[in-house]
Design a protein around this motif. Structure first.
Motif, PDB file in Angstrom:
ATOM      1  N   ALA A 200      83.876 -54.162 -32.738  1.00 23.03           N
ATOM      2  CA  ALA A 200      82.939 -54.075 -33.858  1.00 23.03           C
ATOM      3  C   ALA A 200      81.503 -53.856 -33.391  1.00 23.03           C
ATOM      4  CB  ALA A 200      83.022 -55.353 -34.703  1.00 23.03           C
ATOM      5  N   GLU A 201      81.331 -53.619 -32.077  1.00 21.67           N
ATOM      6  CA  GLU A 201      80.034 -53.324 -31.464  1.00 21.67           C
ATOM      7  C   GLU A 201      79.069 -54.495 -31.576  1.00 21.67           C
ATOM      8  OE1 GLU A 201      78.706 -49.610 -33.130  1.00 21.67           O
ATOM      9  OE2 GLU A 201      80.103 -48.457 -31.910  1.00 21.67           O
ATOM     10  N   LEU A 202      79.616 -55.709 -31.510  1.00 23.41           N
ATOM     11  CA  LEU A 202      78.782 -56.895 -31.423  1.00 23.41           C
ATOM     12  C   LEU A 202      78.584 -57.242 -29.947  1.00 23.41           C
ATOM     13  CD1 LEU A 202      80.478 -59.151 -34.144  1.00 23.41           C
ATOM     14  CD2 LEU A 202      78.328 -57.886 -34.366  1.00 23.41           C
ATOM     15  N   PRO A 203      77.366 -57.498 -29.512  1.00 24.29           N
ATOM     16  CA  PRO A 203      77.158 -57.932 -28.127  1.00 24.29           C
ATOM     17  C   PRO A 203      77.842 -59.286 -27.903  1.00 24.29           C
ATOM     18  CG  PRO A 203      75.085 -57.276 -29.168  1.00 24.29           C
ATOM     19  CD  PRO A 203      76.105 -57.385 -30.255  1.00 24.29           C
ATOM     20  N   VAL A 204      78.664 -59.381 -26.877  1.00 23.49           N
ATOM     21  CA  VAL A 204      79.422 -60.602 -26.593  1.00 23.49           C
ATOM     22  C   VAL A 204      78.933 -61.204 -25.276  1.00 23.49           C
ATOM     23  CG1 VAL A 204      81.708 -61.597 -26.224  1.00 23.49           C
ATOM     24  CG2 VAL A 204      81.422 -59.694 -27.825  1.00 23.49           C
ATOM     25  N   HIS A 205      78.533 -62.459 -25.327  1.00 18.11           N
ATOM     26  CA  HIS A 205      78.030 -63.174 -24.154  1.00 18.11           C
ATOM     27  C   HIS A 205      79.150 -64.045 -23.576  1.00 18.11           C
ATOM     28  CE1 HIS A 205      75.142 -65.335 -21.637  1.00 18.11           C
ATOM     29  NE2 HIS A 205      75.711 -66.448 -22.040  1.00 18.11           N
ATOM     30  N   VAL A 206      79.194 -64.155 -22.256  1.00 19.09           N
ATOM     31  CA  VAL A 206      80.163 -65.035 -21.595  1.00 19.09           C
ATOM     32  C   VAL A 206      79.431 -66.261 -21.063  1.00 19.09           C
ATOM     33  CG1 VAL A 206      81.854 -65.272 -19.735  1.00 19.09           C
ATOM     34  CG2 VAL A 206      81.648 -63.102 -20.962  1.00 19.09           C
ATOM     35  N   PHE A 207      79.866 -67.438 -21.483  1.00 19.38           N
ATOM     36  CA  PHE A 207      79.289 -68.677 -20.966  1.00 19.38           C
ATOM     37  C   PHE A 207      80.319 -69.395 -20.095  1.00 19.38           C
ATOM     38  CE2 PHE A 207      81.184 -69.638 -25.089  1.00 19.38           C
ATOM     39  CZ  PHE A 207      81.856 -70.831 -24.887  1.00 19.38           C
ATOM     40  N   GLU A 208      79.892 -70.430 -19.411  1.00 17.12           N
ATOM     41  CA  GLU A 208      80.750 -71.106 -18.439  1.00 17.12           C
ATOM     42  C   GLU A 208      81.906 -71.837 -19.129  1.00 17.12           C
ATOM     43  OE1 GLU A 208      82.177 -72.104 -14.801  1.00 17.12           O
ATOM     44  OE2 GLU A 208      80.417 -70.859 -15.185  1.00 17.12           O
ATOM     45  N   GLY A 209      83.122 -71.510 -18.720  1.00 15.63           N
ATOM     46  CA  GLY A 209      84.308 -72.156 -19.277  1.00 15.63           C
ATOM     47  C   GLY A 209      84.655 -73.444 -18.550  1.00 15.63           C
ATOM     48  N   GLN A 210      85.879 -73.891 -18.726  1.00 18.45           N
ATOM     49  CA  GLN A 210      86.349 -75.136 -18.115  1.00 18.45           C
ATOM     50  C   GLN A 210      87.642 -74.823 -17.358  1.00 18.45           C
ATOM     51  OE1 GLN A 210      84.524 -77.945 -18.796  1.00 18.45           O
ATOM     52  NE2 GLN A 210      85.692 -79.372 -17.545  1.00 18.45           N
ATOM     53  N   PRO A 211      87.643 -74.968 -16.027  1.00 16.25           N
ATOM     54  CA  PRO A 211      88.826 -74.559 -15.257  1.00 16.25           C
ATOM     55  C   PRO A 211      90.133 -75.202 -15.703  1.00 16.25           C
ATOM     56  CG  PRO A 211      86.971 -74.926 -13.797  1.00 16.25           C
ATOM     57  CD  PRO A 211      86.533 -75.384 -15.155  1.00 16.25           C
ATOM     58  N   ASP A 212      90.096 -76.467 -16.146  1.00 25.08           N
ATOM     59  CA  ASP A 212      91.348 -77.125 -16.527  1.00 25.08           C
ATOM     60  C   ASP A 212      91.658 -76.985 -18.015  1.00 25.08           C
ATOM     61  OD1 ASP A 212      89.369 -78.769 -17.471  1.00 25.08           O
ATOM     62  OD2 ASP A 212      90.047 -80.577 -16.454  1.00 25.08           O
ATOM     63  N   ASN A 213      90.937 -76.121 -18.707  1.00 28.63           N
ATOM     64  CA  ASN A 213      91.201 -75.836 -20.120  1.00 28.63           C
ATOM     65  C   ASN A 213      92.322 -74.796 -20.204  1.00 28.63           C
ATOM     66  OD1 ASN A 213      90.912 -75.528 -22.964  1.00 28.63           O
ATOM     67  ND2 ASN A 213      89.379 -73.912 -22.657  1.00 28.63           N
ATOM     68  N   VAL A 214      93.474 -75.158 -19.686  1.00 31.71           N
ATOM     69  CA  VAL A 214      94.575 -74.205 -19.543  1.00 31.71           C
ATOM     70  C   VAL A 214      95.313 -74.023 -20.872  1.00 31.71           C
ATOM     71  CG1 VAL A 214      94.902 -74.646 -17.088  1.00 31.71           C
ATOM     72  CG2 VAL A 214      96.129 -76.043 -18.771  1.00 31.71           C
ATOM     73  N   LYS A 215      95.892 -72.825 -21.016  1.00 31.38           N
ATOM     74  CA  LYS A 215      96.736 -72.551 -22.170  1.00 31.38           C
ATOM     75  C   LYS A 215      98.188 -72.778 -21.775  1.00 31.38           C
ATOM     76  CE  LYS A 215      97.625 -69.021 -25.690  1.00 31.38           C
ATOM     77  NZ  LYS A 215      97.283 -67.643 -26.148  1.00 31.38           N
ATOM     78  N   LEU A 216      98.884 -73.596 -22.536  1.00 31.52           N
ATOM     79  CA  LEU A 216     100.281 -73.895 -22.243  1.00 31.52           C
ATOM     80  C   LEU A 216     101.135 -72.726 -22.721  1.00 31.52           C
ATOM     81  CD1 LEU A 216     100.378 -77.653 -23.320  1.00 31.52           C
ATOM     82  CD2 LEU A 216      99.739 -76.656 -21.129  1.00 31.52           C
ATOM     83  N   THR A 217     101.795 -72.075 -21.762  1.00 28.50           N
ATOM     84  CA  THR A 217     102.508 -70.840 -22.071  1.00 28.50           C
ATOM     85  C   THR A 217     103.987 -70.899 -21.740  1.00 28.50           C
ATOM     86  OG1 THR A 217     100.483 -69.566 -21.705  1.00 28.50           O
ATOM     87  CG2 THR A 217     102.558 -68.348 -21.652  1.00 28.50           C
ATOM     88  N   ASP A 218     104.340 -71.496 -20.588  1.00 25.33           N
ATOM     89  CA  ASP A 218     105.739 -71.518 -20.167  1.00 25.33           C
ATOM     90  C   ASP A 218     106.125 -72.940 -19.762  1.00 25.33           C
ATOM     91  OD1 ASP A 218     104.803 -71.929 -17.490  1.00 25.33           O
ATOM     92  OD2 ASP A 218     104.579 -69.772 -17.255  1.00 25.33           O
ATOM     93  N   PRO A 219     107.408 -73.191 -19.472  1.00 25.46           N
ATOM     94  CA  PRO A 219     107.850 -74.550 -19.128  1.00 25.46           C
ATOM     95  C   PRO A 219     107.094 -75.165 -17.963  1.00 25.46           C
ATOM     96  CG  PRO A 219     109.739 -73.167 -19.610  1.00 25.46           C
ATOM     97  CD  PRO A 219     108.552 -72.253 -19.578  1.00 25.46           C
ATOM     98  N   THR A 220     106.699 -74.348 -16.986  1.00 32.91           N
ATOM     99  CA  THR A 220     105.945 -74.878 -15.851  1.00 32.91           C
ATOM    100  C   THR A 220     104.626 -75.489 -16.302  1.00 32.91           C
ATOM    101  OG1 THR A 220     106.919 -73.200 -14.403  1.00 32.91           O
ATOM    102  CG2 THR A 220     104.933 -74.295 -13.619  1.00 32.91           C
ATOM    103  N   ASP A 221     103.961 -74.850 -17.266  1.00 35.05           N
ATOM    104  CA  ASP A 221     102.700 -75.388 -17.789  1.00 35.05           C
ATOM    105  C   ASP A 221     102.916 -76.755 -18.424  1.00 35.05           C
ATOM    106  OD1 ASP A 221     101.373 -73.043 -17.052  1.00 35.05           O
ATOM    107  OD2 ASP A 221     101.794 -72.089 -18.978  1.00 35.05           O
ATOM    108  N   PHE A 222     104.016 -76.904 -19.160  1.00 30.36           N
ATOM    109  CA  PHE A 222     104.292 -78.189 -19.808  1.00 30.36           C
ATOM    110  C   PHE A 222     104.618 -79.259 -18.778  1.00 30.36           C
ATOM    111  CE2 PHE A 222     104.294 -75.820 -23.662  1.00 30.36           C
ATOM    112  CZ  PHE A 222     104.072 -76.738 -24.677  1.00 30.36           C
ATOM    113  N   ASN A 223     105.349 -78.889 -17.746  1.00 28.49           N
ATOM    114  CA  ASN A 223     105.652 -79.864 -16.690  1.00 28.49           C
ATOM    115  C   ASN A 223     104.380 -80.343 -16.007  1.00 28.49           C
ATOM    116  OD1 ASN A 223     108.391 -79.568 -17.205  1.00 28.49           O
ATOM    117  ND2 ASN A 223     108.700 -78.027 -15.615  1.00 28.49           N
TER     118      ASN A 223
END
Length: 398
Positions: A200-223
């Motif tokens: 949509a041609e909006l300027p998007v800024h990237v700020f500092e994330g959180q390394p352990d803010n993981v997305k649970l995707t597969d069984p290994t992530d849940f374990n």
């Protein structure tokens, strides 16, 4: 400005295996969605929260909010029903927020239950400043672009890459318009709202994330998440680090201080932009981590750092703290020079440092002093800064 959180919980999560969708699976006795919701509903700067669910999951959703306290539930709006694609679900949620008309909306994946309040703070700050902002973490692996037969097409410069997370922050009206335009154009495949905003041609800024803010995707992530929640009790130890930096003056018409370009009748002699305040702060954080110094991580012999903006150095040091599960609590710096004067630029510098590090303004201190005409700073031959950083690092009780 009012802030609303939109939690996307309408997906099927097929990669995690058969059973209930991943956002409703239990982690140490609580559903993933419940854990995610608690953080947003308890946050003092998030006024309203809405969850977008799949039409088949109403009973699972009700079970997930059943144990929440009445105080938390006051901030929870009636749920919205999602669509076929993630983009459709977010659009339905944004449309459902039109009556609330927040200034800022945070879009977050329900399957990221380890989001923390400080990351939400950074998202809100970045959203208000930039209008469209997404959290990103430094990519540590080399990334290859490959062709359909597995052959390497290109190798992007790793220093310019970020892995993007949620919550992503947007001005509400801008995000609503972008979703409506995409839908009207028949586009439904955007996998995150940052990409939609770019379209949509909006300027998007990237700020500092959180390394352990993981997305649970597969069984290994849940374990791994279960091990994390059931691990040894965690305590934090406070560490203090100090840093010092100096640069000689040379010909020029400005210097960089505290991330701000300051007009001056001289420049500084430096391999990077020579920002003594950010350099000293970077070394202070690295000292608290016992992880070398700025030259260790960004050697002046490496041409990629020639003329580099020092905010990259400071942001990397903060990333290292968060990568180890730590918290940056406070930064304090003293500028040593006869001129330029710090006073006229102090607040702009504090705001810029807070933006780089994700700190609140009251966690950044800047002072200045002369050396009473003594030494190289007193003779106006150069400029120096000293800094201190306070961090907390986790320690496992054994």
């Amino acid at each position: 400005m009012s802030v609303a959180a939109l939690i996307v919980a309408a997906g099927r999560g097929s990669r995690v295996g058969e059973g209930v969708p991943k956002q409703y699976r239990l982690l140490d006795g609580q559903s993933v969605l419940t854990r995610t919701l608690r953080v947003f509903l308890a946050h003092p700067h998030v006024d309203r929260t809405i969850v977008v669910i799949h039409p088949d999951d109403l009973h699972l959703y009700r079970a997930s909010i059943d144990g929440l306290s009445p105080d938390l539930l006051r901030a929870l709006l009636p749920h919205a029903l999602g669509g076929e694609m993630r983009q459709d679900s977010v659009r339905e949620g944004v449309e459902a927020l039109t009556d609330a008309t927040p200034e800022i909306v945070l879009v977050h994946d329900a399957a990221r239950p380890f989001v923390v309040a400080s990351l939400i703070d950074r998202a809100i700050t970045a959203g208000r400043r930039w209008g469209a902002a997404v959290p990103g973490i430094v990519v540590t692996d080399t990334i290859k672009v490959v062709g359909k037969h597995g052959d390497v097409v290109s190798t992007p410069e790793r220093a310019n890459l970020r892995a993007i997370q949620t919550p992503q922050a947007f001005r509400f009206g801008d995000l609503l318009d972008a979703h409506r335009k995409a839908a009207a154009s028949g586009l439904h495949s955007f996998t995150d709202d940052g990409a939609l905003a770019e379209w949509a041609e909006l300027p998007v800024h990237v700020f500092e994330g959180q390394p352990d803010n993981v997305k649970l995707t597969d069984p290994t992530d849940f374990n791994e998440a279960e091990r994390r929640l059931k691990g040894h009790p965690m305590t934090y130890v406070t560490r203090l680090g100090t840093g010092f930096d100096v640069h000689a003056f040379t010909e020029g018409d400005h210097i960089w201080l505290g991330g701000i370009k300051v007009p001056h009748d001289q420049g500084v002699l430096a391999h990077s932009d020579g920002d003594v305040i950010l350099h000293a702060m970077t070394d202070a954080i690295l000292g608290a981590l016992a992880d070398g110094d700025i030259g260790t991580h960004f050697p002046p012999s490496d041409p990629q750092w020639r003329g580099a903006s020092s905010d990259r150095f400071l942001a990397h040091a903060v990333y290292l703290v968060r990568k180890r599960g730590g918290v940056l609590d406070h930064l304090d710096a003293t500028l040593l020079c006869e001129k330029p004067r710090l006073g006229p630029h102090r607040e702009a510098m504090r705001e810029r440092i807070a933006e780089i590090t994700g700190l609140r303004l009251d966690q950044v201190s800047l002072k200045a002093t002369t050396t009473e005409k003594l030494g190289f700073t007193g003779r106006s031959e150069g400029i120096a800064a000293q800094a201190a950083a306070t961090i907390r690092l986790p320690e496992m009780k054994v």
